[in-house]
Design an enzyme around this catalytic site. Structure first.
Site, PDB file in Angstrom:
ATOM      1  N   ASP A   1      14.104   3.328   9.271  1.00  0.00           N
ATOM      2  CA  ASP A   1      13.561   2.357   9.795  1.00  0.00           C
ATOM      3  C   ASP A   1      12.794   2.791  11.021  1.00  0.00           C
ATOM      4  OD1 ASP A   1      13.227   0.245  11.662  1.00  0.00           O
ATOM      5  OD2 ASP A   1      15.037  -0.786  11.245  1.00  0.00           O
TER       6      ASP A   1
ATOM      7  N   ASN B   1       2.938   4.712   7.462  1.00  0.00           N
ATOM      8  CA  ASN B   1       2.280   3.583   6.541  1.00  0.00           C
ATOM      9  C   ASN B   1       2.909   2.294   7.073  1.00  0.00           C
ATOM     10  OD1 ASN B   1       0.895   1.770   4.341  1.00  0.00           O
ATOM     11  ND2 ASN B   1       3.171   1.808   3.825  1.00  0.00           N
TER      12      ASN B   1
ATOM     13  N   LEU C   1       0.785  -1.113   0.058  1.00  0.00           N
ATOM     14  CA  LEU C   1      -0.120  -0.133  -0.018  1.00  0.00           C
ATOM     15  C   LEU C   1       0.797   1.329  -0.002  1.00  0.00           C
ATOM     16  CD1 LEU C   1      -2.492  -1.356   2.541  1.00  0.00           C
ATOM     17  CD2 LEU C   1      -3.303  -0.521   0.135  1.00  0.00           C
TER      18      LEU C   1
ATOM     19  N   TYR D   1      -1.662  -7.264  16.628  1.00  0.00           N
ATOM     20  CA  TYR D   1      -1.743  -6.519  15.603  1.00  0.00           C
ATOM     21  C   TYR D   1      -3.204  -5.600  15.797  1.00  0.00           C
ATOM     22  CZ  TYR D   1      -2.721  -4.866  10.804  1.00  0.00           C
ATOM     23  OH  TYR D   1      -3.066  -4.218   9.531  1.00  0.00           O
TER      24      TYR D   1
ATOM     25  N   THR E   1      -1.594  -7.820  -0.173  1.00  0.00           N
ATOM     26  CA  THR E   1      -0.256  -7.744   0.050  1.00  0.00           C
ATOM     27  C   THR E   1       0.735  -8.869   0.935  1.00  0.00           C
ATOM     28  OG1 THR E   1      -0.449  -6.665   1.996  1.00  0.00           O
ATOM     29  CG2 THR E   1      -0.882  -5.306   0.160  1.00  0.00           C
TER      30      THR E   1
ATOM     31  N   LYS F   1      -3.547  -1.463  16.260  1.00  0.00           N
ATOM     32  CA  LYS F   1      -4.294  -0.476  15.360  1.00  0.00           C
ATOM     33  C   LYS F   1      -5.092   0.268  16.316  1.00  0.00           C
ATOM     34  CE  LYS F   1      -1.784  -1.286  11.688  1.00  0.00           C
ATOM     35  NZ  LYS F   1      -1.067  -0.222  10.959  1.00  0.00           N
TER      36      LYS F   1
HETATM   37  P1  NAP Z   1       3.359  -4.790   3.185  1.00  0.00           P
HETATM   38  O1  NAP Z   1       3.201  -5.093   1.646  1.00  0.00           O
HETATM   39  O2  NAP Z   1       3.878  -6.044   4.169  1.00  0.00           O
HETATM   40  O3  NAP Z   1       4.074  -3.197   3.464  1.00  0.00           O
HETATM   41  C1  NAP Z   1       4.578  -3.239   4.984  1.00  0.00           C
HETATM   42  C2  NAP Z   1       5.349  -1.977   4.578  1.00  0.00           C
HETATM   43  O4  NAP Z   1       5.918  -1.571   5.854  1.00  0.00           O
HETATM   44  C3  NAP Z   1       6.753  -2.506   3.979  1.00  0.00           C
HETATM   45  O5  NAP Z   1       7.486  -1.306   3.089  1.00  0.00           O
HETATM   46  C4  NAP Z   1       7.718  -2.755   4.910  1.00  0.00           C
HETATM   47  O6  NAP Z   1       9.203  -2.763   4.527  1.00  0.00           O
HETATM   48  C5  NAP Z   1       7.521  -1.493   5.897  1.00  0.00           C
HETATM   49  N1  NAP Z   1       7.994  -1.783   7.097  1.00  0.00           N
HETATM   50  C6  NAP Z   1       7.696  -2.678   8.086  1.00  0.00           C
HETATM   51  N2  NAP Z   1       8.719  -2.735   9.198  1.00  0.00           N
HETATM   52  C7  NAP Z   1       9.393  -1.530   9.083  1.00  0.00           C
HETATM   53  C8  NAP Z   1      10.250  -0.777   9.881  1.00  0.00           C
HETATM   54  N3  NAP Z   1      10.817  -1.028  10.729  1.00  0.00           N
HETATM   55  N4  NAP Z   1      10.676   0.544   9.194  1.00  0.00           N
HETATM   56  C9  NAP Z   1      10.404   0.860   7.891  1.00  0.00           C
HETATM   57  N5  NAP Z   1       9.446   0.145   7.364  1.00  0.00           N
HETATM   58  C10 NAP Z   1       8.837  -0.962   7.755  1.00  0.00           C
HETATM   59  O7  NAP Z   1       1.950  -4.507   4.003  1.00  0.00           O
HETATM   60  P2  NAP Z   1       0.664  -3.295   3.702  1.00  0.00           P
HETATM   61  O8  NAP Z   1      -0.443  -4.229   3.429  1.00  0.00           O
HETATM   62  O9  NAP Z   1       1.169  -2.588   2.374  1.00  0.00           O
HETATM   63  O10 NAP Z   1       0.791  -2.644   5.113  1.00  0.00           O
HETATM   64  C11 NAP Z   1       0.713  -1.283   4.755  1.00  0.00           C
HETATM   65  C12 NAP Z   1      -0.150  -0.825   6.009  1.00  0.00           C
HETATM   66  O11 NAP Z   1      -1.520  -0.951   6.027  1.00  0.00           O
HETATM   67  C13 NAP Z   1       0.292  -1.385   7.424  1.00  0.00           C
HETATM   68  O12 NAP Z   1       0.375  -0.461   8.524  1.00  0.00           O
HETATM   69  C14 NAP Z   1      -0.874  -2.402   7.590  1.00  0.00           C
HETATM   70  O13 NAP Z   1      -1.143  -2.456   8.917  1.00  0.00           O
HETATM   71  C15 NAP Z   1      -1.907  -1.656   6.683  1.00  0.00           C
HETATM   72  N6  NAP Z   1      -3.102  -2.429   6.602  1.00  0.00           N
HETATM   73  C16 NAP Z   1      -2.979  -3.188   5.547  1.00  0.00           C
HETATM   74  C17 NAP Z   1      -4.202  -4.009   5.257  1.00  0.00           C
HETATM   75  C18 NAP Z   1      -3.954  -5.112   4.305  1.00  0.00           C
HETATM   76  O14 NAP Z   1      -5.366  -5.858   4.206  1.00  0.00           O
HETATM   77  N7  NAP Z   1      -3.068  -5.350   3.582  1.00  0.00           N
HETATM   78  C19 NAP Z   1      -5.307  -3.836   5.912  1.00  0.00           C
HETATM   79  C20 NAP Z   1      -5.510  -2.707   6.703  1.00  0.00           C
HETATM   80  C21 NAP Z   1      -4.341  -2.095   7.087  1.00  0.00           C
HETATM   81  P3  NAP Z   1      10.218  -4.151   4.237  1.00  0.00           P
HETATM   82  O15 NAP Z   1       9.679  -4.305   2.810  1.00  0.00           O
HETATM   83  O16 NAP Z   1      11.648  -3.874   4.755  1.00  0.00           O
HETATM   84  O17 NAP Z   1       9.768  -4.931   5.092  1.00  0.00           O
END
Ligand code: NAP
Length: 231
Positions: free
Chosen positions: A53, A80, A13, A156, A189, A160
Site C-alpha cells: 500500500d 503506477n 494499466l 489529480y 480503466t 501529476k
Molecule cells: P486503475 O485501473 O484504477 O488502477 C489503479 C491501480 O492503483 C489499482 O491497482 C489500485 O489498487 C492501485 N492503487 C490505488 N491506491 C493504491 C495504494 N494506496 N496502494 C497501492 N496501490 C494503489 O487505474 P489506471 O488507469 O490503470 O491507472 C494507473 C496509472 O495510470 C495511474 O497512476 C493513473 O493516474 C495513470 N493514468 C491513467 C490514465 C487513464 O486514462 N486510465 C491516463 C493517464 C495516466 P486497488 O484496486 O486496490 O484500488
C-alpha cells in the site's frame, strides 16, 4: 533475470504492464494493497505478489524487506499506483480533497521510490518509470485542441505535475538510474469509469517501452507512446 516491481499491479494499466513484462522474461513483483486480488492477478500472470500500500510507511518498508531478502536488488521500478480523487470545480476543492490524492499519487510515489533506491542502486541497469498523465502538463492542459484541457480540477492534475517535477529532480540527481515520466493516454480503466478511448494494451505501451530501456536509454524525459511531450 530482470527484477521488476509494479505498484498497483492488480488491474488496469499496472496489470497490463505486468502481463507484458512477464512475457518479456522479467521476474515481475506485482504490488497490490489487496492481498486476495493481488495474489489472484499475480497467479494468473505468472508474477509474484507483493503486499504494498503506497500510502503506508509500514507496508512499503515491509515490501522492500521482502525484495531485499528474496532478491537483494531491484532493476526496474514502475510507480503506477494512482487515484483520480472526485471531480469537482477548483472553487469547491478543499485542502483535504487535494491531500487525499497527493497521499497516493505524490507522497506514495516518493515513499516507494525512497524505500526502493538502495535496492535499485545495487542493479547494474536500474530504471524507474513514473506513470504520470497528460493532465499534469501545463502545456497540454492549456491547449484547446487537447481533451486534457476540457477537464478542470486541482488534485489529480496538480498531483501529476508534481510527479513530473519529482521525476526531473530525481533524474538530475541520480544519473546512474534511468528515470522517466510517461503519459499512457486516455485509457479505459476503473480510474475513469472505462470512458477512456483506448484499451490498456495501447495505454501500457509507453510504460512497457520505458521499463525496457537499457543503461543507454533516456533519462529525465516525459513522453507518450509517440515520443517526448511538453511539460
Ligand atoms: P486503475 O485501473 O484504477 O488502477 C489503479 C491501480 O492503483 C489499482 O491497482 C489500485 O489498487 C492501485 N492503487 C490505488 N491506491 C493504491 C495504494 N494506496 N496502494 C497501492 N496501490 C494503489 O487505474 P489506471 O488507469 O490503470 O491507472 C494507473 C496509472 O495510470 C495511474 O497512476 C493513473 O493516474 C495513470 N493514468 C491513467 C490514465 C487513464 O486514462 N486510465 C491516463 C493517464 C495516466 P486497488 O484496486 O486496490 O484500488
Amino acid at each position: 533475470m530482470t527484477t521488476t516491481l509494479i505498484t498497483g499491479g492488480n488491474k488496469g494499466l499496472g496489470r497490463e504492464t505486468a502481463r507484458r513484462l512477464v512475457a518479456e522474461g522479467h521476474d515481475v513483483w506485482l504490488g497490490a494493497r489487496d492481498s486476495e486480488r493481488g495474489q489472484a492477478t499475480a497467479d494468473e500472470l505468472g508474477a509474484r505478489f507483493l503486499a504494498l500500500d503506497v500510502t503506508s510507511d509500514e507496508s512499503v518498508q515491509a515490501a522492500a524487506s521482502v525484495l531485499e531478502s528474496e532478491v537483494g536488488h531491484l532493476d526496474v521500478l514502475v510507480n503506477n499506483a494512482g487515484i483520480p480523487g472526485g471531480w469537482r470545480s477548483p472553487a469547491d476543492t478543499t485542502a483535504d480533497h487535494v491531500r487525499a490524492v497527493y497521499e497516493t499519487n505524490v507522497f506514495g510515489l516518493v515513499r516507494v521510490t525512497h524505500a526502493m533506491l538502495p535496492l535499485l542502486q545495487r542493479s547494474s541497469r536500474p530504471v524507474i518509470v513514473n506513470v504520470s498523465s497528460g493532465m499534469g502538463s501545463l502545456t497540454i492542459t492549456s491547449d484547446p485542441d487537447r481533451i486534457e484541457s476540457t477537464l478542470l480540477g486541482l488534485p489529480y492534475q496538480s498531483s501529476k505535475s508534481a510527479v513530473n517535477m519529482i521525476t526531473s529532480q530525481y533524474a538530475r540527481s541520480l544519473p546512474g538510474i534511468r528515470i522517466n515520466a510517461v503519459d499512457p493516454g486516455y485509457t479505459a480503466t476503473d480510474l475513469n469509469g472505462h470512458r477512456g478511448t483506448q484499451p490498456v494494451e495501447v495505454g501500457a505501451e509507453v510504460i512497457v517501452a520505458m521499463a525496457l530501456i537499457g543503461p543507454d536509454g533516456p533519462t529525465g524525459t516525459y513522453r507518450d507512446r509517440t515520443g517526448p511531450i511538453p511539460w
